[in-house]
Design a protein around this motif. Sequence first.
Motif, PDB file in Angstrom:
ATOM      1  N   PHE A  32       5.297 -46.721  25.031  1.00  0.00           N
ATOM      2  CA  PHE A  32       6.680 -46.302  25.246  1.00  0.00           C
ATOM      3  C   PHE A  32       6.832 -44.800  25.021  1.00  0.00           C
ATOM      4  O   PHE A  32       6.395 -44.265  23.995  1.00  0.00           O
ATOM      5  CB  PHE A  32       7.617 -47.036  24.281  1.00  0.00           C
ATOM      6  N   LEU A  33       7.512 -44.127  25.963  1.00  0.00           N
ATOM      7  CA  LEU A  33       7.823 -42.703  25.862  1.00  0.00           C
ATOM      8  C   LEU A  33       9.336 -42.523  25.817  1.00  0.00           C
ATOM      9  O   LEU A  33      10.046 -43.002  26.703  1.00  0.00           O
ATOM     10  CB  LEU A  33       7.265 -41.944  27.068  1.00  0.00           C
ATOM     11  N   LEU A  56       2.059 -53.036  21.245  1.00  0.00           N
ATOM     12  CA  LEU A  56       3.150 -52.128  21.573  1.00  0.00           C
ATOM     13  C   LEU A  56       2.968 -50.822  20.817  1.00  0.00           C
ATOM     14  O   LEU A  56       2.739 -50.823  19.603  1.00  0.00           O
ATOM     15  CB  LEU A  56       4.489 -52.763  21.202  1.00  0.00           C
ATOM     16  N   LEU A  57       3.089 -49.720  21.533  1.00  0.00           N
ATOM     17  CA  LEU A  57       2.912 -48.411  20.933  1.00  0.00           C
ATOM     18  C   LEU A  57       4.040 -47.493  21.383  1.00  0.00           C
ATOM     19  O   LEU A  57       4.350 -47.424  22.577  1.00  0.00           O
ATOM     20  CB  LEU A  57       1.572 -47.783  21.336  1.00  0.00           C
ATOM     21  N   ALA A  58       4.657 -46.812  20.426  1.00  0.00           N
ATOM     22  CA  ALA A  58       5.692 -45.831  20.727  1.00  0.00           C
ATOM     23  C   ALA A  58       5.280 -44.503  20.113  1.00  0.00           C
ATOM     24  O   ALA A  58       4.754 -44.460  19.000  1.00  0.00           O
ATOM     25  CB  ALA A  58       7.043 -46.281  20.176  1.00  0.00           C
ATOM     26  N   VAL A  59       5.506 -43.433  20.842  1.00  0.00           N
ATOM     27  CA  VAL A  59       5.030 -42.117  20.416  1.00  0.00           C
ATOM     28  C   VAL A  59       6.195 -41.150  20.319  1.00  0.00           C
ATOM     29  O   VAL A  59       7.149 -41.218  21.099  1.00  0.00           O
ATOM     30  CB  VAL A  59       3.953 -41.596  21.400  1.00  0.00           C
ATOM     31  N   ASP A  60       6.147 -40.265  19.318  1.00  0.00           N
ATOM     32  CA  ASP A  60       7.026 -39.099  19.312  1.00  0.00           C
ATOM     33  C   ASP A  60       6.428 -38.073  20.264  1.00  0.00           C
ATOM     34  O   ASP A  60       5.243 -37.712  20.139  1.00  0.00           O
ATOM     35  CB  ASP A  60       7.110 -38.489  17.905  1.00  0.00           C
ATOM     36  N   GLY A  99       8.756 -45.357  30.312  1.00  0.00           N
ATOM     37  CA  GLY A  99       9.402 -44.115  29.935  1.00  0.00           C
ATOM     38  C   GLY A  99      10.890 -44.149  30.205  1.00  0.00           C
ATOM     39  O   GLY A  99      11.336 -44.604  31.264  1.00  0.00           O
ATOM     40  N   HIS A 100      11.661 -43.651  29.252  1.00  0.00           N
ATOM     41  CA  HIS A 100      13.116 -43.578  29.369  1.00  0.00           C
ATOM     42  C   HIS A 100      13.539 -42.121  29.462  1.00  0.00           C
ATOM     43  O   HIS A 100      13.004 -41.267  28.743  1.00  0.00           O
ATOM     44  CB  HIS A 100      13.788 -44.236  28.158  1.00  0.00           C
ATOM     45  N   ASP A 101      14.507 -41.816  30.357  1.00  0.00           N
ATOM     46  CA  ASP A 101      15.059 -40.473  30.439  1.00  0.00           C
ATOM     47  C   ASP A 101      13.907 -39.492  30.720  1.00  0.00           C
ATOM     48  O   ASP A 101      13.133 -39.706  31.648  1.00  0.00           O
ATOM     49  CB  ASP A 101      15.821 -40.164  29.144  1.00  0.00           C
ATOM     50  N   ALA A 102      13.752 -38.424  29.948  1.00  0.00           N
ATOM     51  CA  ALA A 102      12.648 -37.494  30.181  1.00  0.00           C
ATOM     52  C   ALA A 102      11.301 -38.179  30.052  1.00  0.00           C
ATOM     53  O   ALA A 102      10.328 -37.788  30.700  1.00  0.00           O
ATOM     54  CB  ALA A 102      12.737 -36.309  29.221  1.00  0.00           C
ATOM     55  N   GLY A 103      11.224 -39.204  29.209  1.00  0.00           N
ATOM     56  CA  GLY A 103       9.991 -39.983  29.119  1.00  0.00           C
ATOM     57  C   GLY A 103       9.662 -40.663  30.428  1.00  0.00           C
ATOM     58  O   GLY A 103       8.491 -40.849  30.776  1.00  0.00           O
TER      59      GLY A 103
END
Length: 283
Positions: A32-33, A56-60, A99-103
């Motif tokens: 996830f971005l 599941l992996l989410a990154v800053d 990816g959401h928005d800019a992600g």
Amino acid sequence: MSIEERHTHVPIAGSPLHVVETGDPLGRPVLFLHGWPESWRTWRGVMEAAGTDARLLAVDLPGIGDSTGPAPGGSKLRLAGMVHELVLSLGLTDLTLVGHDAGGMIAYAYLRRYGAARVVIMNTVIPGVAPWKDVLANPYIWHFGFHAVPALPETLVRGRQAAYFDYFYDVLSVDPARITPESRRAHAAAYARDTALTAGFDLYRAFPQDALDNAALAEAEPVGTPLLYLRGDGEGGDITAYAQGFREAGVLRPVTALIPGVGHFAQEEAPAQVWKLIHDFTR
């Protein structure tokens, strides 16, 4: 539902990325971005809804939140390159990139440059890909221009991150209460450093170059990677125009879905619905 969160820092090009992982370490990976003004924390509800079956992996994003190393600027191709290094470093295969928005813009650049098994893009328009010009002409999207001004947004927003971000959560959500005080505090804290604030605004400053890069990518061979485009039905816009834009840019297999009763921040407004759509797409 409470889930175990595993926090790590992965060294990527001299800029360690903060990665939060849940679920089965041997499961099919979903990465996830986040977008602006968010952090990895925006995905927590989706990760909780998913349970333990998938990895599941989410990154800053670089320079934001606990990814405290230097950011490479806002170029989505450069950021996609860092994400690709992360994917290789973690050995993620059969990857679904979300990816959401800019992600979502980064996910698109990743798809065109590196490929993935599946890509999900949420609540965004892609620079240089229709209906990009229509979005730029919309006066309600005033912040695109403001955020692109050198230095000024930092000067005006510094120390007022929480209040400024609240404006967007409140205006762009169908029910702003679904973006919890805890989440709002976490996002504001992620941009508390001056360098993090700049990394966020640089995402907007790069739009002209992103549009040029995406136009060049559209000249390459078409891609058959399955792409799911999600949009809250309260956000407005004709979702069929987005699908047509992807096809015109050479993405052969876009599918779309509207999420009822939500706006721009769908992953926080309706995390279980978002996960179900992603899960069904990956089956």
